[in-house]
Design a protein around this motif. Structure first.
Motif, PDB file in Angstrom:
ATOM      1  N   ALA A   6      59.619 138.706  45.726  1.00 18.46           N
ATOM      2  CA  ALA A   6      59.103 139.315  46.947  1.00 18.46           C
ATOM      3  C   ALA A   6      59.510 138.480  48.158  1.00 18.46           C
ATOM      4  O   ALA A   6      59.707 137.264  48.060  1.00 18.46           O
ATOM      5  CB  ALA A   6      57.579 139.446  46.886  1.00 18.46           C
ATOM      6  N   PHE A   7      59.589 139.133  49.300  1.00 13.06           N
ATOM      7  CA  PHE A   7      60.069 138.502  50.533  1.00 13.06           C
ATOM      8  C   PHE A   7      59.151 138.877  51.683  1.00 13.06           C
ATOM      9  O   PHE A   7      58.716 140.018  51.800  1.00 13.06           O
ATOM     10  CB  PHE A   7      61.481 138.986  50.830  1.00 13.06           C
ATOM     11  N   MET A   8      58.869 137.892  52.554  1.00  8.73           N
ATOM     12  CA  MET A   8      58.095 138.186  53.761  1.00  8.73           C
ATOM     13  C   MET A   8      58.523 137.265  54.898  1.00  8.73           C
ATOM     14  O   MET A   8      58.610 136.052  54.743  1.00  8.73           O
ATOM     15  CB  MET A   8      56.595 138.007  53.518  1.00  8.73           C
ATOM     16  N   GLY A   9      58.816 137.869  56.049  1.00  8.61           N
ATOM     17  CA  GLY A   9      59.031 137.123  57.283  1.00  8.61           C
ATOM     18  C   GLY A   9      57.743 137.140  58.079  1.00  8.61           C
ATOM     19  O   GLY A   9      57.060 138.168  58.157  1.00  8.61           O
ATOM     20  N   THR A  10      57.382 136.008  58.657  1.00 13.74           N
ATOM     21  CA  THR A  10      56.123 135.948  59.390  1.00 13.74           C
ATOM     22  C   THR A  10      56.264 135.018  60.582  1.00 13.74           C
ATOM     23  O   THR A  10      57.324 134.466  60.842  1.00 13.74           O
ATOM     24  CB  THR A  10      54.971 135.504  58.466  1.00 13.74           C
ATOM     25  N   GLY A  11      55.184 134.841  61.314  1.00 16.43           N
ATOM     26  CA  GLY A  11      55.181 134.005  62.508  1.00 16.43           C
ATOM     27  C   GLY A  11      53.967 134.333  63.345  1.00 16.43           C
ATOM     28  O   GLY A  11      53.044 135.020  62.901  1.00 16.43           O
ATOM     29  N   ILE A  12      53.973 133.871  64.586  1.00 14.84           N
ATOM     30  CA  ILE A  12      52.875 134.163  65.500  1.00 14.84           C
ATOM     31  C   ILE A  12      53.225 135.356  66.371  1.00 14.84           C
ATOM     32  O   ILE A  12      52.524 136.359  66.401  1.00 14.84           O
ATOM     33  CB  ILE A  12      52.552 132.929  66.368  1.00 14.84           C
ATOM     34  N   ALA A  13      54.334 135.256  67.108  1.00 15.10           N
ATOM     35  CA  ALA A  13      54.726 136.352  67.989  1.00 15.10           C
ATOM     36  C   ALA A  13      56.243 136.350  68.129  1.00 15.10           C
ATOM     37  O   ALA A  13      56.786 135.451  68.771  1.00 15.10           O
ATOM     38  CB  ALA A  13      54.071 136.194  69.364  1.00 15.10           C
ATOM     39  N   PRO A  14      56.900 137.344  67.528  1.00 14.81           N
ATOM     40  CA  PRO A  14      56.359 138.412  66.702  1.00 14.81           C
ATOM     41  C   PRO A  14      55.857 137.892  65.346  1.00 14.81           C
ATOM     42  O   PRO A  14      56.178 136.800  64.946  1.00 14.81           O
ATOM     43  CB  PRO A  14      57.553 139.352  66.509  1.00 14.81           C
ATOM     44  N   GLY A  15      55.080 138.753  64.684  1.00  9.67           N
ATOM     45  CA  GLY A  15      54.576 138.435  63.367  1.00  9.67           C
ATOM     46  C   GLY A  15      53.081 138.544  63.218  1.00  9.67           C
ATOM     47  O   GLY A  15      52.575 138.794  62.135  1.00  9.67           O
ATOM     48  N   PHE A  16      52.338 138.357  64.331  1.00  9.49           N
ATOM     49  CA  PHE A  16      50.886 138.501  64.228  1.00  9.49           C
ATOM     50  C   PHE A  16      50.236 138.919  65.545  1.00  9.49           C
ATOM     51  O   PHE A  16      49.736 140.025  65.672  1.00  9.49           O
ATOM     52  CB  PHE A  16      50.236 137.220  63.721  1.00  9.49           C
ATOM     53  N   THR A  17      50.241 138.031  66.543  1.00  9.34           N
ATOM     54  CA  THR A  17      49.441 138.304  67.745  1.00  9.34           C
ATOM     55  C   THR A  17      49.900 139.533  68.501  1.00  9.34           C
ATOM     56  O   THR A  17      49.091 140.224  69.129  1.00  9.34           O
ATOM     57  CB  THR A  17      49.445 137.101  68.696  1.00  9.34           C
ATOM     58  N   THR A  18      51.208 139.815  68.479  1.00  6.88           N
ATOM     59  CA  THR A  18      51.724 140.918  69.284  1.00  6.88           C
ATOM     60  C   THR A  18      51.896 142.216  68.512  1.00  6.88           C
ATOM     61  O   THR A  18      52.169 143.252  69.126  1.00  6.88           O
ATOM     62  CB  THR A  18      53.091 140.538  69.882  1.00  6.88           C
TER      63      THR A  18
END
Length: 361
Positions: A133-145
């Motif tokens: 499985a693969f996931m790209g994440t972060g704060i912004a972009p990725g969560f807050t925005t």
């Protein structure tokens, strides 16, 4: 508590934060570490990030890294100065070898459906081959925005518009690349408002697409604008100098057009001086020590308004980005083998220390 075997790749700014947190987590065991810099290869991973030795030494061979027996790879190697296809190919090799991958590299990966179809198909094929499985994440972009406004929209019976505005105080950030990319310290060659900003769209369209899909709206087009604010005095920062009359703050604005109307609006204000030299929202609240601020406003039934503040660190939100990436490991390791985003994988706190009696609340 299950302990996940993890291999780490990348010790730039955010990669170092991830590795330092990883070594302190009770739910994670560092098994391997890949580095590019010759001065880091062979050194203990703990020493590289300024903590006690941990008995794992950085290696320089990607083939050797791929052969490690691990549950997940935290891929923090930068995409700057590299071809995007080369980055994707490395990720695919890891996925094909049976390793789950969590990454904050290449921000469009936070919403893979916004990728070019051939790039997404390559990642999906690699996941299928390795049952990973693969996931790209972060704060912004990725969560807050994007993810957070979608979650908040679940409170509305009939959301009509979504507005997300961020302000990031970058005066503590030492990297000159961001300083130069945003044009800090330069003299504008014309107007300072409503400048075309299409060059930035590729970096943020994934966030707008995630937001639109999360609300069940069809994103027709994106209009991008840039505004500049000038310094009222001379400033000197580690990343560079900003003389009076040159660019000290930049606002990027994106309108996501749905059914012919700008129903999705995102803006990012990046400023070097802490004191506002502009009238753009959001502003730093009086007395606040935060360095990253997010306002989410949803016009609906009922309407929703949320303000989020993150503090400290050289790059505001860097520590939160690292923590979110590590917290995603459990969700990714237990996910269906394919490419994921925050719309289908919920990331929850992991590795939390048990509260001890007598600790203050």
């Amino acid at each position: 508590m299950k302990r996940y075997r993890v291999a780490h790749y990348g010790t730039g700014h955010t990669g170092t934060l991830v590795l330092r947190q990883l070594l302190a987590r009770p739910d994670i065991e560092l098994v391997g570490h890949l580095a590019h810099s010759p001065e880091k290869i062979g050194k203990d991973s703990g020493e590289i990030v300024g903590v006690d030795p941990v008995g794992v030494r950085a290696i320089g061979s990607f083939d050797e890294f791929c052969a490690l027996d691990v549950d997940c790879v935290t891929y923090l190697a930068t995409e700057f100065g590299r071809e995007v296809d080369d980055v994707i190919d490395e990720m695919c090799r890891l996925l094909e070898s049976g390793k789950n991958v969590v990454t904050t590299t290449f921000i469009r990966l936070v919403y893979p459906k916004s990728l070019p179809p051939d790039m997404l198909a390559k990642l999906e094929k690699a996941c299928a081959a390795g049952q990973s499985a693969f996931m790209g994440t972060g704060i912004a972009p990725g969560f807050t925005t994007d993810a957070l406004p979608v979650y908040l929209g679940s409170l509305c019976e009939a959301p009509r518009t979504v507005r997300v505005a961020e302000r990031v105080l970058q005066g503590t950030y030492s990297d000159p690349l961001s300083f130069m990319a945003l044009g800090f310290g330069t003299v504008p060659q014309g107007p300072t408002t409503d400048l075309p900003a299409d060059v930035w769209t590729v970096h943020f369209e994934g966030a707008l697409q995630m937001l639109a899909d999360g609300y069940g709206w069809e994103l027709g087009s994106i209009n991008a604008y840039q505004d500049l604010a000038l310094a009222d005095k001379d400033y000197e920062f580690e990343a560079g100098a900003i003389p009076q009359g040159t660019v000290a703050a930049v606002r990027l604005r994106f309108d996501g057009v749905v059914d012919g109307e700008p129903r999705l609006r995102m803006s990012w204000v990046y400023t070097m001086p802490d004191e506002p030299g502009d009238a753009w929202s959001p502003v730093r609240p009086t007395g606040s020590k935060g360095r990253r601020f997010t306002h989410v406003d949803i016009d609906g039934t009922p309407s929703v308004s949320v303000q989020l503040e993150l503090d400290g660190g050289e790059l505001p939100g860097g520590g939160a980005t690292a923590t979110r990436a590590l917290n995603a490991i459990k969700a990714v390791c237990n996910a269906t083998p394919t490419v994921h985003s925050a719309l289908d994988l919920v990331v929850t706190p992991q590795g939390v220390q048990t509260h001890k009696q007598g600790d203050s609340l």
